[in-house]
Design a protein around this motif. Structure first.
Motif, PDB file in Angstrom:
ATOM      1  N   GLN A   1      25.677  -8.729 -26.684  1.00  0.00           N
ATOM      2  CA  GLN A   1      24.350  -8.326 -27.644  1.00  0.00           C
ATOM      3  C   GLN A   1      23.468  -7.436 -26.645  1.00  0.00           C
ATOM      4  N   MET A   2      23.344  -6.253 -27.210  1.00  0.00           N
ATOM      5  CA  MET A   2      22.768  -5.061 -26.412  1.00  0.00           C
ATOM      6  C   MET A   2      21.666  -4.632 -26.812  1.00  0.00           C
ATOM      7  N   THR A   3      20.413  -5.219 -26.057  1.00  0.00           N
ATOM      8  CA  THR A   3      19.064  -4.596 -26.666  1.00  0.00           C
ATOM      9  C   THR A   3      18.270  -3.848 -26.326  1.00  0.00           C
ATOM     10  N   GLN A   4      17.834  -3.030 -26.930  1.00  0.00           N
ATOM     11  CA  GLN A   4      17.023  -1.594 -26.542  1.00  0.00           C
ATOM     12  C   GLN A   4      15.396  -2.179 -27.023  1.00  0.00           C
ATOM     13  N   SER A   5      14.947  -1.177 -25.591  1.00  0.00           N
ATOM     14  CA  SER A   5      13.492  -1.056 -25.836  1.00  0.00           C
ATOM     15  C   SER A   5      12.775   0.178 -25.099  1.00  0.00           C
ATOM     16  N   PRO A   6      11.771   0.577 -25.355  1.00  0.00           N
ATOM     17  CA  PRO A   6      11.253   0.142 -26.662  1.00  0.00           C
ATOM     18  C   PRO A   6      12.587   0.903 -27.711  1.00  0.00           C
ATOM     19  N   SER A   7      11.765   0.536 -29.171  1.00  0.00           N
ATOM     20  CA  SER A   7      13.082   0.681 -30.564  1.00  0.00           C
ATOM     21  C   SER A   7      12.402   1.799 -30.664  1.00  0.00           C
ATOM     22  N   THR A   8      11.196   2.718 -30.530  1.00  0.00           N
ATOM     23  CA  THR A   8      10.523   4.039 -31.017  1.00  0.00           C
ATOM     24  C   THR A   8       9.562   3.757 -28.938  1.00  0.00           C
ATOM     25  N   LEU A   9       9.486   5.878 -29.457  1.00  0.00           N
ATOM     26  CA  LEU A   9       8.641   6.119 -28.048  1.00  0.00           C
ATOM     27  C   LEU A   9       8.575   7.219 -28.619  1.00  0.00           C
ATOM     28  N   SER A  10       7.277   6.869 -28.136  1.00  0.00           N
ATOM     29  CA  SER A  10       5.906   8.388 -28.634  1.00  0.00           C
ATOM     30  C   SER A  10       5.929   8.939 -27.399  1.00  0.00           C
ATOM     31  N   ALA A  11       6.093  10.684 -27.611  1.00  0.00           N
ATOM     32  CA  ALA A  11       5.968  11.606 -25.817  1.00  0.00           C
ATOM     33  C   ALA A  11       5.591  13.004 -26.206  1.00  0.00           C
ATOM     34  N   SER A  12       5.583  13.749 -25.163  1.00  0.00           N
ATOM     35  CA  SER A  12       5.530  15.083 -25.886  1.00  0.00           C
ATOM     36  C   SER A  12       6.350  15.856 -25.263  1.00  0.00           C
ATOM     37  N   VAL A  13       6.785  17.288 -24.904  1.00  0.00           N
ATOM     38  CA  VAL A  13       7.675  18.041 -24.094  1.00  0.00           C
ATOM     39  C   VAL A  13       6.902  17.665 -22.773  1.00  0.00           C
ATOM     40  N   GLY A  14       8.100  17.497 -21.981  1.00  0.00           N
ATOM     41  CA  GLY A  14       8.148  17.543 -20.592  1.00  0.00           C
ATOM     42  C   GLY A  14       7.932  16.301 -19.809  1.00  0.00           C
ATOM     43  N   ASP A  15       7.068  15.721 -21.117  1.00  0.00           N
ATOM     44  CA  ASP A  15       8.122  14.259 -20.097  1.00  0.00           C
ATOM     45  C   ASP A  15       8.956  13.349 -19.269  1.00  0.00           C
ATOM     46  N   ARG A  16       8.296  12.061 -18.674  1.00  0.00           N
ATOM     47  CA  ARG A  16       9.419  11.621 -18.017  1.00  0.00           C
ATOM     48  C   ARG A  16       9.603  10.799 -18.784  1.00  0.00           C
ATOM     49  N   VAL A  17      10.848  10.331 -19.657  1.00  0.00           N
ATOM     50  CA  VAL A  17      10.232   9.192 -20.840  1.00  0.00           C
ATOM     51  C   VAL A  17      12.116   8.228 -20.193  1.00  0.00           C
ATOM     52  N   THR A  18      11.850   6.701 -20.078  1.00  0.00           N
ATOM     53  CA  THR A  18      12.648   5.941 -19.789  1.00  0.00           C
ATOM     54  C   THR A  18      12.775   4.714 -21.102  1.00  0.00           C
ATOM     55  N   ILE A  19      14.621   4.662 -21.424  1.00  0.00           N
ATOM     56  CA  ILE A  19      15.257   3.501 -22.332  1.00  0.00           C
ATOM     57  C   ILE A  19      15.508   2.312 -21.923  1.00  0.00           C
ATOM     58  N   THR A  20      15.107   1.659 -21.876  1.00  0.00           N
ATOM     59  CA  THR A  20      15.971   0.501 -21.487  1.00  0.00           C
ATOM     60  C   THR A  20      17.233   0.122 -22.537  1.00  0.00           C
ATOM     61  N   CYS A  21      18.106  -0.398 -21.591  1.00  0.00           N
ATOM     62  CA  CYS A  21      18.769  -1.702 -22.831  1.00  0.00           C
ATOM     63  C   CYS A  21      19.100  -2.753 -21.922  1.00  0.00           C
ATOM     64  N   ARG A  22      19.336  -4.333 -22.443  1.00  0.00           N
ATOM     65  CA  ARG A  22      19.894  -4.994 -21.562  1.00  0.00           C
ATOM     66  C   ARG A  22      20.965  -5.596 -22.671  1.00  0.00           C
ATOM     67  N   ALA A  23      22.281  -6.189 -21.638  1.00  0.00           N
ATOM     68  CA  ALA A  23      22.991  -6.608 -22.374  1.00  0.00           C
ATOM     69  C   ALA A  23      22.979  -8.629 -21.835  1.00  0.00           C
ATOM     70  N   SER A  24      23.513  -9.262 -22.331  1.00  0.00           N
ATOM     71  CA  SER A  24      23.377 -10.279 -22.840  1.00  0.00           C
ATOM     72  C   SER A  24      23.764 -11.696 -22.088  1.00  0.00           C
ATOM     73  N   GLN A  25      25.354 -10.671 -21.451  1.00  0.00           N
ATOM     74  CA  GLN A  25      26.193 -10.672 -20.661  1.00  0.00           C
ATOM     75  C   GLN A  25      25.802  -9.510 -19.342  1.00  0.00           C
TER      76      GLN A  25
END
Lengths: 107, 122
Positions: A3-27
């Motif tokens: 199972q792959m779980t991403q967070s967040p499901s929605t991310l609000s940001a502005s042009v120029g922002d640094r953003v990070t999306i996380t993905c976790r695997a169940s194994q």
């Protein structure tokens, strides 16, 4: 199945922002992880493969890191074209599985 | 250029069948594993099946096992998905996708078709 779980499901940001999306695997999946970008009405586009390798033609503001069960996709400076949905995917085992997606929207 | 073009989608009644095709061009088709991935309306991506480059091995997600069959004709550079006993929950855009790396079992997907819509409805 892994199972792959991403967070967040929605991310609000502005042009120029640094953003990070996380993905976790169940194994552990070593570094057999890809990140895709999908725009509405279009097929997914490969951004990152093998957890941290940038696909040819993808802007260098995209980067990936991680191994085992924890992975991140970072966009160093959001551009207008980047406001869309991102998916992680493991290809360590069958069935291949995707995260549920992260939508990056304009703040 | 490297390209995948799906066809065969449409409207089908529950319990019906449909065969999707994916025509490949611009690369040596017989060197790459190929996949089917679907996306239900406003939902995420679901991997369905893979067929290895030589057609010897196939794997499926549990939800389509026994109903869907993946196949390929390397002489025609074409991938297929035979879908039987279709259900409402099979309504989706169906994409074919190519492994990024040839002759391997560990690869992301770097080439995708444009997708073909399948609607299961009475």
């Amino acid at each position: 199945d892994i199972q792959m779980t991403q967070s967040p499901s929605t991310l609000s940001a502005s042009v120029g922002d640094r953003v990070t999306i996380t993905c976790r695997a169940s194994q552990s999946i070593s570094t057999w992880l890809a990140w895709y970008q999908q725009k509405p009405g279009k097929a997914p586009k490969l951004l990152i493969y093998d957890a941290s390798s940038l696909e040819t033609g993808v802007p260098s503001r995209f980067s990936g890191s991680g191994s085992g069960t924890e992975f991140t996709l970072t966009i160093s400076s959001l551009q207008p074209d980047d406001f869309t949905t991102y998916y992680c995917q493991q290809y360590n085992t069958y069935p291949r599985t995707f995260g549920q997606g992260t939508k990056v929207e304009i703040k | 250029q490297v390209q995948l073009v799906e066809s065969g989608g449409g409207v089908v009644q529950p319990g019906g069948s449909l065969r999707l095709s994916c025509a490949a061009s611009g690369f040596t088709f017989s060197d790459y594993a190929m996949h089917w991935v679907r996306q239900a309306p406003a939902k995420g991506l679901e991997w369905l099946a893979v067929i290895w480059h030589d057609g010897r091995n196939k794997y499926y997600v549990e939800s389509v096992k026994g109903r869907f069959t993946i196949s390929r004709d390397n002489s025609k550079n074409t991938l297929y998905l035979q879908m039987n006993s279709l259900r409402g929950e099979d309504t989706a855009i169906y994409y074919c996708a190519r492994d990024r790396d040839e002759m391997t079992t560990l690869s992301s997907f770097n080439i995708w078709g444009q997708g073909t819509m399948v609607t299961v409805s009475s």
